[in-house]
Every structure is written in structure tokens, then in C-alpha cells.
Scaffold this motif. Structure first.
Motif, PDB file in Angstrom:
ATOM      1  N   VAL A   1      -1.133   5.867  -1.382  1.00  0.00           N
ATOM      2  CA  VAL A   1      -1.081   6.972  -0.417  1.00  0.00           C
ATOM      3  C   VAL A   1      -0.681   8.258  -1.125  1.00  0.00           C
ATOM      4  O   VAL A   1      -1.254   9.321  -0.895  1.00  0.00           O
ATOM      5  CB  VAL A   1      -0.098   6.656   0.727  1.00  0.00           C
ATOM      6  N   ARG A   2       0.298   8.156  -2.014  1.00  0.00           N
ATOM      7  CA  ARG A   2       0.745   9.340  -2.763  1.00  0.00           C
ATOM      8  C   ARG A   2      -0.387   9.931  -3.580  1.00  0.00           C
ATOM      9  O   ARG A   2      -0.601  11.151  -3.589  1.00  0.00           O
ATOM     10  CB  ARG A   2       1.921   8.944  -3.650  1.00  0.00           C
ATOM     11  N   LEU A   3      -1.148   9.097  -4.276  1.00  0.00           N
ATOM     12  CA  LEU A   3      -2.258   9.582  -5.094  1.00  0.00           C
ATOM     13  C   LEU A   3      -3.352  10.210  -4.223  1.00  0.00           C
ATOM     14  O   LEU A   3      -3.979  11.200  -4.614  1.00  0.00           O
ATOM     15  CB  LEU A   3      -2.841   8.446  -5.933  1.00  0.00           C
TER      16      LEU A   3
ATOM     17  N   ILE B   1       8.363  11.715 -11.025  1.00  0.00           N
ATOM     18  CA  ILE B   1       7.575  11.180  -9.915  1.00  0.00           C
ATOM     19  C   ILE B   1       7.872   9.699  -9.675  1.00  0.00           C
ATOM     20  O   ILE B   1       7.824   9.220  -8.535  1.00  0.00           O
ATOM     21  CB  ILE B   1       6.063  11.399 -10.164  1.00  0.00           C
ATOM     22  N   SER B   2       8.231   8.962 -10.737  1.00  0.00           N
ATOM     23  CA  SER B   2       8.538   7.537 -10.565  1.00  0.00           C
ATOM     24  C   SER B   2       9.777   7.343  -9.696  1.00  0.00           C
ATOM     25  O   SER B   2       9.879   6.362  -8.945  1.00  0.00           O
ATOM     26  CB  SER B   2       8.732   6.872 -11.931  1.00  0.00           C
ATOM     27  N   PHE B   3      10.717   8.276  -9.773  1.00  0.00           N
ATOM     28  CA  PHE B   3      11.914   8.221  -8.927  1.00  0.00           C
ATOM     29  C   PHE B   3      11.524   8.357  -7.463  1.00  0.00           C
ATOM     30  O   PHE B   3      11.990   7.596  -6.601  1.00  0.00           O
ATOM     31  CB  PHE B   3      12.875   9.337  -9.340  1.00  0.00           C
ATOM     32  N   TYR B   4      10.664   9.334  -7.157  1.00  0.00           N
ATOM     33  CA  TYR B   4      10.242   9.547  -5.775  1.00  0.00           C
ATOM     34  C   TYR B   4       9.457   8.346  -5.256  1.00  0.00           C
ATOM     35  O   TYR B   4       9.598   7.961  -4.087  1.00  0.00           O
ATOM     36  CB  TYR B   4       9.417  10.824  -5.668  1.00  0.00           C
ATOM     37  N   GLU B   5       8.628   7.762  -6.105  1.00  0.00           N
ATOM     38  CA  GLU B   5       7.873   6.586  -5.689  1.00  0.00           C
ATOM     39  C   GLU B   5       8.813   5.424  -5.368  1.00  0.00           C
ATOM     40  O   GLU B   5       8.640   4.737  -4.362  1.00  0.00           O
ATOM     41  CB  GLU B   5       6.887   6.168  -6.779  1.00  0.00           C
TER      42      GLU B   5
ATOM     43  N   LEU C   1      -2.821  11.787  -1.415  1.00  0.00           N
ATOM     44  CA  LEU C   1      -2.302  13.101  -1.031  1.00  0.00           C
ATOM     45  C   LEU C   1      -2.333  14.069  -2.212  1.00  0.00           C
ATOM     46  O   LEU C   1      -2.528  15.271  -2.016  1.00  0.00           O
ATOM     47  CB  LEU C   1      -0.891  12.969  -0.469  1.00  0.00           C
ATOM     48  N   ASN C   2      -2.128  13.568  -3.422  1.00  0.00           N
ATOM     49  CA  ASN C   2      -2.275  14.421  -4.601  1.00  0.00           C
ATOM     50  C   ASN C   2      -3.679  15.008  -4.652  1.00  0.00           C
ATOM     51  O   ASN C   2      -3.875  16.199  -4.926  1.00  0.00           O
ATOM     52  CB  ASN C   2      -2.027  13.632  -5.889  1.00  0.00           C
ATOM     53  N   ASN C   3      -4.668  14.156  -4.367  1.00  0.00           N
ATOM     54  CA  ASN C   3      -6.054  14.613  -4.344  1.00  0.00           C
ATOM     55  C   ASN C   3      -6.289  15.627  -3.239  1.00  0.00           C
ATOM     56  O   ASN C   3      -6.979  16.637  -3.445  1.00  0.00           O
ATOM     57  CB  ASN C   3      -6.982  13.409  -4.162  1.00  0.00           C
ATOM     58  N   LEU C   4      -5.677  15.391  -2.088  1.00  0.00           N
ATOM     59  CA  LEU C   4      -5.793  16.327  -0.969  1.00  0.00           C
ATOM     60  C   LEU C   4      -5.218  17.686  -1.341  1.00  0.00           C
ATOM     61  O   LEU C   4      -5.855  18.729  -1.123  1.00  0.00           O
ATOM     62  CB  LEU C   4      -5.056  15.752   0.242  1.00  0.00           C
ATOM     63  N   ALA C   5      -4.036  17.693  -1.926  1.00  0.00           N
ATOM     64  CA  ALA C   5      -3.381  18.951  -2.288  1.00  0.00           C
ATOM     65  C   ALA C   5      -4.149  19.689  -3.377  1.00  0.00           C
ATOM     66  O   ALA C   5      -4.265  20.915  -3.353  1.00  0.00           O
ATOM     67  CB  ALA C   5      -1.952  18.682  -2.744  1.00  0.00           C
TER      68      ALA C   5
ATOM     69  N   ARG D   1     -11.010   7.104   0.927  1.00  0.00           N
ATOM     70  CA  ARG D   1     -11.504   7.066  -0.461  1.00  0.00           C
ATOM     71  C   ARG D   1     -10.753   6.048  -1.302  1.00  0.00           C
ATOM     72  O   ARG D   1     -11.279   5.550  -2.294  1.00  0.00           O
ATOM     73  CB  ARG D   1     -11.380   8.452  -1.098  1.00  0.00           C
ATOM     74  N   VAL D   2      -9.514   5.751  -0.928  1.00  0.00           N
ATOM     75  CA  VAL D   2      -8.740   4.751  -1.676  1.00  0.00           C
ATOM     76  C   VAL D   2      -8.646   3.446  -0.882  1.00  0.00           C
ATOM     77  O   VAL D   2      -7.736   2.644  -1.070  1.00  0.00           O
ATOM     78  CB  VAL D   2      -7.335   5.279  -2.036  1.00  0.00           C
ATOM     79  N   SER D   3      -9.608   3.249   0.030  1.00  0.00           N
ATOM     80  CA  SER D   3      -9.754   2.004   0.796  1.00  0.00           C
ATOM     81  C   SER D   3      -8.580   1.719   1.722  1.00  0.00           C
ATOM     82  O   SER D   3      -8.216   0.555   1.951  1.00  0.00           O
ATOM     83  CB  SER D   3      -9.971   0.812  -0.157  1.00  0.00           C
ATOM     84  N   LEU D   4      -7.975   2.774   2.252  1.00  0.00           N
ATOM     85  CA  LEU D   4      -6.948   2.633   3.286  1.00  0.00           C
ATOM     86  C   LEU D   4      -7.547   3.161   4.581  1.00  0.00           C
ATOM     87  O   LEU D   4      -7.482   4.341   4.892  1.00  0.00           O
ATOM     88  CB  LEU D   4      -5.686   3.414   2.899  1.00  0.00           C
ATOM     89  N   ASP D   5      -8.147   2.244   5.342  1.00  0.00           N
ATOM     90  CA  ASP D   5      -8.981   2.632   6.474  1.00  0.00           C
ATOM     91  C   ASP D   5      -8.272   2.520   7.825  1.00  0.00           C
ATOM     92  O   ASP D   5      -8.872   2.746   8.866  1.00  0.00           O
ATOM     93  CB  ASP D   5     -10.241   1.746   6.478  1.00  0.00           C
ATOM     94  N   GLU D   6      -6.987   2.175   7.827  1.00  0.00           N
ATOM     95  CA  GLU D   6      -6.274   1.986   9.091  1.00  0.00           C
ATOM     96  C   GLU D   6      -6.033   3.345   9.763  1.00  0.00           C
ATOM     97  O   GLU D   6      -5.399   4.230   9.199  1.00  0.00           O
ATOM     98  CB  GLU D   6      -4.936   1.301   8.840  1.00  0.00           C
TER      99      GLU D   6
END
Length: 239
Positions: A213-215, A174-178, A217-221, A84-89
Motif C-alpha cells: 500500500v505504501r509503495l 522509511i523502514s521505521f515507518y513501515e 501511494l508513493n506512485n500516486l504522490a 495496479r499492485v493487485s489490491l482490488d478490495e
């Protein structure tokens, strides 16, 4: 002994029940029916079949006991949100799903080298950063890789918890984790040990695209796993 680096191998962990599930789901549509022989004999065709909407919808909409492995479950859901975020690998999906699978076991949350549980139920990223300053060079790669995976897992699957701790306790936001996750993945991508494996390209991509990728996974959760409530879907353990 230090824990081995997580492998991009979720698809390699699929079980006979997983493939039977795929055949059973697609058999509901005569146009899309597939045989088990076809599913197992051609890797490219198998990968395309795993992307089928019927497979994803059946995993999401199934009620009761979902008779698939945790590896299959995380792969199917992770594949969808990354696309969905165009990461198709596919290798990226395999790795991120393997991270979720590994950290779904509580003992994986402990940092490499920790042999006994601490009084906390998870390790602080700041603790890992301190350990990096003093650990032997041969351990630094594994510890930094763990930190990269750990920040991805926490910021991806528990963003609400991270934000709540930042607001109520003054903990890093969250910016620290990123920032830590991105720099950690880019660092291990340059390590000679990663350059000898398939991990180099995956780590580089995760460093470059950590936020996307983080965003995802946010959507997944938020929309699929509902970690704040009791899940209505149970995954049957492999027999």
C-alpha cells in the motif's frame, strides 16, 4: 475529546457534482454513456462505472478547475494505484482514500487529544509512541489507530521528505515507518473495538500489506499529485 476513527466511507461522501461529472464524461462515448438514474440505483454497477478508464483519465487529464469533491478525487486515484499492485478490495480503497482525505486537513495531522497547535507543523511518531506508554486504556485504541494512519500517510505521500530527514538529520528512515505502521495496524485489528466493526478486516489487510500500500501511494504522490510543485488542477469546493 479524542478524534473518532477514520471511516471507510469515501464513496458515501460523493456529491451530486461527482455523479454529474461521471455522466458528463461517459456521455462523450455513446457506447459507454450512462444515465444518472442508472448510476444512482445500482451499487455494484456504480462501482464498476467508477473503475472506467474514461473516469480516471478525465480526472488526471482535466485542466483548470476540476468540478468534483476531494473524496471523489482521492477515491479514483487511490483505486487505480491499489489495483495496479493487485489490491482490488473496494473497502480498502475506501479506507485509504479516506485517510488521504482526512490528512489533507492540517488539523487532522495533530495527534488525538492535542487541542492546540505545537511549534512544529506535524507530530513526531516517537512522540505518539511515548504517549502510548502512559495514556489510559480507553484512549490507546484511538491513539494507536491514529499512529497507524499517520505512518501510512507520511511514508506513502512524503517518502522523499522522510528519506531526506533520515539522510540530513539522522531521523528514522522509511523502514521505521513501515515497521511502526505495520505493527500498529495489526495491533488495532486484534482490538475488541475493531472486531465489532468492519475495520478489523481492513486493519488486518493494511497490516499484512503495509509495504504494498505504501509503495502504491508513493506512485500516486510521484506521478499524479506532484506534491513538490504547484498543482495545475484545482478541485472546486462543494457548493
Amino acid at each position: 475529546m479524542l478524534r473518532d476513527v477514520i471511516q471507510a466511507n469515501c464513496r458515501a461522501q460523493f456529491t451530486a457534482d461527482d455523479f454529474s461529472f461521471v455522466v458528463r464524461v461517459l456521455a462523450k462515448s455513446p457506447r459507454d454513456a450512462v444515465s444518472l438514474v442508472t448510476l444512482l440505483s445500482d451499487e455494484q454497477e456504480r462501482d464498476a462505472i467508477l473503475d472506467h478508464d474514461l473516469i480516471y483519465n478525465s480526472v488526471v487529464d482535466e485542466t483548470g478547475c476540476l468540478q468534483v469533491s476531494a473524496a471523489f478525487y482521492f477515491y479514483i486515484l487511490t483505486r487505480r494505484v491499489l489495483r495496479r499492485v493487485s489490491l482490488d478490495e473496494r473497502a480498502l480503497t475506501d479506507y485509504v482514500a479516506a485517510v488521504l482525505l482526512a490528512f489533507s486537513h492540517i488539523n487532522q495531522i495533530r495527534a488525538p487529544g492535542e487541542t492546540a497547535p505545537t511549534t512544529r507543523n506535524y507530530t513526531y511518531v516517537s512522540d505518539l509512541m511515548v504517549r502510548l506508554e502512559t495514556c489510559p486504556p480507553e484512549q490507546a485504541y484511538l491513539l494507536r489507530t491514529h499512529m497507524a494512519n499517520y505512518t501510512l500517510f507520511l511514508s506513502g505521500m512524503f517518502v522523499e521528505r522522510v528519506n531526506a530527514h533520515a539522510e540530513r538529520r539522522g531521523a528514522p528512515g522509511i523502514s521505521f515507518y513501515e515497521a511502526v505502521g505495520q505493527s500498529s495496524f495489526l495491533s488495532v485489528a486484534r482490538h475488541p473495538q475493531a472486531k465489532r466493526t468492519e475495520h478489523q478486516a481492513i486493519f488486518q489487510l493494511l497490516g499484512d500489506e503495509f509495504r504494498r500500500v505504501r509503495l502504491a501511494l508513493n506512485n500516486l504522490a510521484e506521478t499524479l499529485l506532484h506534491l513538490h510543485v504547484t498543482p495545475s488542477i484545482l478541485i472546486r469546493p462543494p457548493t
